[in-house]
Design a protein around this motif. Structure first.
Motif, PDB file in Angstrom:
ATOM      1  N   SER A   7       0.863  -1.179   0.000  1.00 48.26           N
ATOM      2  CA  SER A   7       0.000   0.000   0.000  1.00 48.26           C
ATOM      3  C   SER A   7       0.901   1.232   0.000  1.00 48.26           C
ATOM      4  O   SER A   7       2.018   1.194   0.520  1.00 48.26           O
ATOM      5  CB  SER A   7      -0.905   0.022   1.235  1.00 48.26           C
ATOM      6  N   GLU A  39      -3.510   0.247  -2.778  1.00 52.54           N
ATOM      7  CA  GLU A  39      -3.973  -0.452  -1.586  1.00 52.54           C
ATOM      8  C   GLU A  39      -3.927  -1.969  -1.798  1.00 52.54           C
ATOM      9  O   GLU A  39      -4.526  -2.507  -2.733  1.00 52.54           O
ATOM     10  CB  GLU A  39      -5.402  -0.002  -1.255  1.00 52.54           C
ATOM     11  N   ASP A  40      -3.144  -2.634  -0.945  1.00 52.18           N
ATOM     12  CA  ASP A  40      -3.052  -4.099  -0.912  1.00 52.18           C
ATOM     13  C   ASP A  40      -2.787  -4.693  -2.304  1.00 52.18           C
ATOM     14  O   ASP A  40      -3.560  -5.520  -2.803  1.00 52.18           O
ATOM     15  CB  ASP A  40      -4.329  -4.694  -0.321  1.00 52.18           C
ATOM     16  N   LYS A  69      -6.618  -0.162  -6.645  1.00 49.39           N
ATOM     17  CA  LYS A  69      -6.764  -1.566  -6.280  1.00 49.39           C
ATOM     18  C   LYS A  69      -6.726  -2.440  -7.526  1.00 49.39           C
ATOM     19  O   LYS A  69      -7.099  -2.003  -8.615  1.00 49.39           O
ATOM     20  CB  LYS A  69      -8.085  -1.799  -5.545  1.00 49.39           C
TER      21      LYS A  69
END
Length: 608
Positions: free
Chosen positions: A366, A378-379, A575
């Motif tokens: 992230s 993010e992730d 994402k």
């Protein structure tokens, strides 16, 4: 009264801070420069001693002239001593000036090198914090201010106190009335200088910031000149420049006018003091006994000369007071850069893990920009194996370029880790990490030089690749045709920023630079956008043939550029919303299919 007291307290606090700042920047002086300062100090003491001997000889000549029966040879001898003192003082001043100029020039040269090398270690976070225009001003105008202060300080700041104290010891006890007049004059000069400094120091601070603004507007206008002309925005840009220029001019006029008041007042004070000394002297001579009149007259000549030297010492200090505030602000701005600790810290690893060469892993990564509220990425999880081509696609602002900029550590991840060859990128020595990567930025960058020097620049800037290696890289990048049509072909001149070649030509030369390096990993940040479809396809096909076994990461907007990739990663609002091959994503990822249909028809997609 309270306001003035507040200003004065602020001035004292600022003066303490200024001294510490100026002292701090002097730590970059070398032992050789400190030795030259010591030699200069010795010559300054000699110069002051010679200057202060002159009044004594003048007094002696006065007595000889006024004393009946004095020999003319004695007058000539004393006059000869005065001439020798004057010549010695001039020679000492020249030597001190020479050393001061040498110290100032070498010190400013070192500061420029230190600033350049420091900025070279900055990540994009530090660059954005200072701004490019401010860094340019700090490396040029601010260093000049410090250099000028050093040159004058060596000649005046050291000399003035020595001259003043020594002259005061010479006149001590020669007349209370004269001493009182001189003390009052010095007090008036000191108070006036302090009042001016209270109001001028904040103005000098603002002046440097406004200089940054002028640099920024000028640089912005020059870099965007085509856009400015295309939109007939010359008048708008002129107004922006005039606004910044007027603000700087107004504050410069204010400070210059304030300083312009100071010098006439000081010179007037000098004249008034001379008049006061002679007026008091006339009174004392009249009141003295007949036998003491000549002694009092001689003392008056000596005292007036020494008093003038004391006031001249304060005039020298005033010149420094004029330059000191601005130079102190400049020194502070230079120290801000030199004291900045880069957020990207060099690691220790010089090799990756065996059998993992070219492998890249994003493990729960992230990232958010400094001071930002939300994460840009993010992730993020994916693996790019050796020899694979991994492509990234998504809408504008989805985080594609940010993602690949984490690999060469232009920014560091906020959470998670990025592994290259099985090692966290934070643990690599930066030189080792960069040598694994052939990076082609979103905006192709060319340097002033030749085609050859720009392509060979990939050898860590050494440009030591052979001509054959350069030609081979340009051939793979599909640049041979246009390069060989240029005058001087591979030695053709390239202007700063590559302004004498087209966007597509710049991109191909930038790609050739990365190819010439023969890295483990290629990073193409939307580097094919200026190429036509045919050149794009041929270049990628040729690149795949010639660089088998090398991992390639491609950021692209065009489906046609990435549909042959081994793995396509679809990003949306930071994402991963899809991962797979072109055909798999058409079936399983609505975002990818929407992007694809916006560029190609259903029939073209099925045919592909």
């Amino acid at each position: 009264m309270c306001l003035y007291r507040t200003h004065f307290v602020c001035l004292l606090n600022n003066s303490y801070l200024v001294k510490s700042i100026m002292f701090k920047i002097f730590k970059y002086l070398t032992s050789k420069e400190l030795a030259l300062i010591g030699v200069s100090l010795a010559f300054i003491i000699v110069q002051v001693w010679l200057d202060l001997k002159l009044p004594e000889y003048m007094s002696e000549i006065t007595i000889l002239v006024q004393t009946p029966g004095s020999a003319m040879s004695d007058v000539w001898r004393t006059g000869g001593y005065m001439l020798l003192c004057t010549l010695g003082s001039i020679i000492s001043a020249i030597i001190v000036g020479f050393f001061a100029a040498r110290i100032g020039a070498s010190f400013s040269q070192r500061l420029r090198s230190l600033l350049f090398n420091k900025v070279d270690t900055f990540s994009m976070e530090e660059i954005n914090r200072f701004s490019t225009s401010s860094l340019i001003t700090r490396s040029s105008n601010d260093i000049i201010q410090v250099q000028m202060l050093i040159v004058l300080a060596l000649q005046l700041v050291i000399k003035a106190p020595i001259m003043a104290v020594w002259a005061i010891t010479k006149i001590a006890g020669k007349g209370f009335e004269w001493t009182l007049a001189t003390g009052v004059a010095i007090l008036i000069v000191f108070i006036m200088v302090m009042i001016l400094m209270v109001f001028l120091i904040p103005k000098f601070k603002k002046m440097q910031t406004l200089t940054d603004d002028v640099t920024r507007v000028t640089r912005e206008n020059l870099m965007g000149l085509r856009v400015v002309r295309a939109y007939n925005a010359e008048n708008y840009q002129e107004e922006k420049f005039e606004t910044a220029n007027k603000e700087l001019t107004d504050i410069q006029l204010f400070t210059n006018r304030a300083m312009a008041i100071l010098m006439p007042v000081l010179m007037s004070m000098l004249s008034v003091l001379s008049l006061a000394i002679y007026w008091i002297g006339a009174y004392l001579i009249e009141a003295a006994q007949i036998t003491d009149k000549l002694t009092v007259f001689s003392d008056m000549i000596v005292f007036s000369t020494y008093a003038m030297q004391i006031i001249m010492s304060f005039l020298m200090l005033v010149i420094i007071f004029i330059m000191w505030p601005r130079a102190s602000v400049s020194a502070n701005r230079i120290n801000e850069v030199l004291d900045t600790v880069p957020t990207i810290i060099d690691g220790k690893e010089t090799t990756g893990k065996p059998n993992l060469e070219g492998e890249i892993i994003f493990n729960h990564v992230s990232f958010k920009y400094p001071d930002a509220t939300y994460c840009v990425l993010e992730d993020i999880n994916f693996t790019a194996k050796q020899g694979e081509t991994v492509a990234f696609i998504g809408s504008t602002g989805s985080g594609k370029s940010t993602l690949i900029n984490l690999i060469p550590r232009f920014f560091d991840v906020t959470e998670g880790e990025v592994l290259v060859d099985g090692v966290n990128v934070k643990n690599y020595k930066l030189e080792t990490l960069y040598n694994k990567i052939g990076y082609v930025p979103q905006k192709a960058v060319l340097f002033k030089g030749t085609v050859n020097s720009n392509v060979a620049y990939g050898d860590n800037g050494e440009t030591s690749f052979s001509d054959e290696q350069v030609k081979k890289a340009i051939q793979i990048a599909q640049g041979t045709d246009f390069v060989e049509k240029m005058q001087d072909t591979y030695n053709a001149a390239i202007a700063q920023g590559g302004t004498n070649v087209s966007g597509g030509q710049k991109q191909r030369l930038a790609i050739a630079r990365a190819i010439c390096r023969k890295p483990e990993i290629y990073i193409f940040d939307d580097s094919f956008s200026a190429l036509d479809y045919k050149t794009d396809r041929v270049l990628r096909s040729k690149l795949k043939q010639e660089t088998a076994g090398v991992t390639s990461l491609i950021v692209a907007q065009r489906i046609g550029t990435i549909m042959d990739a081994d793995q396509i990663i679809v990003l949306d609002e930071g994402k991963i919303v899809g991962k797979g091959t072109h055909k798999e994503l058409l079936r399983n990822c609505a975002v990818y299919k929407e992007i694809a249909l916006s560029q190609l028809s259903e029939e073209e997609l099925n045919r592909e």
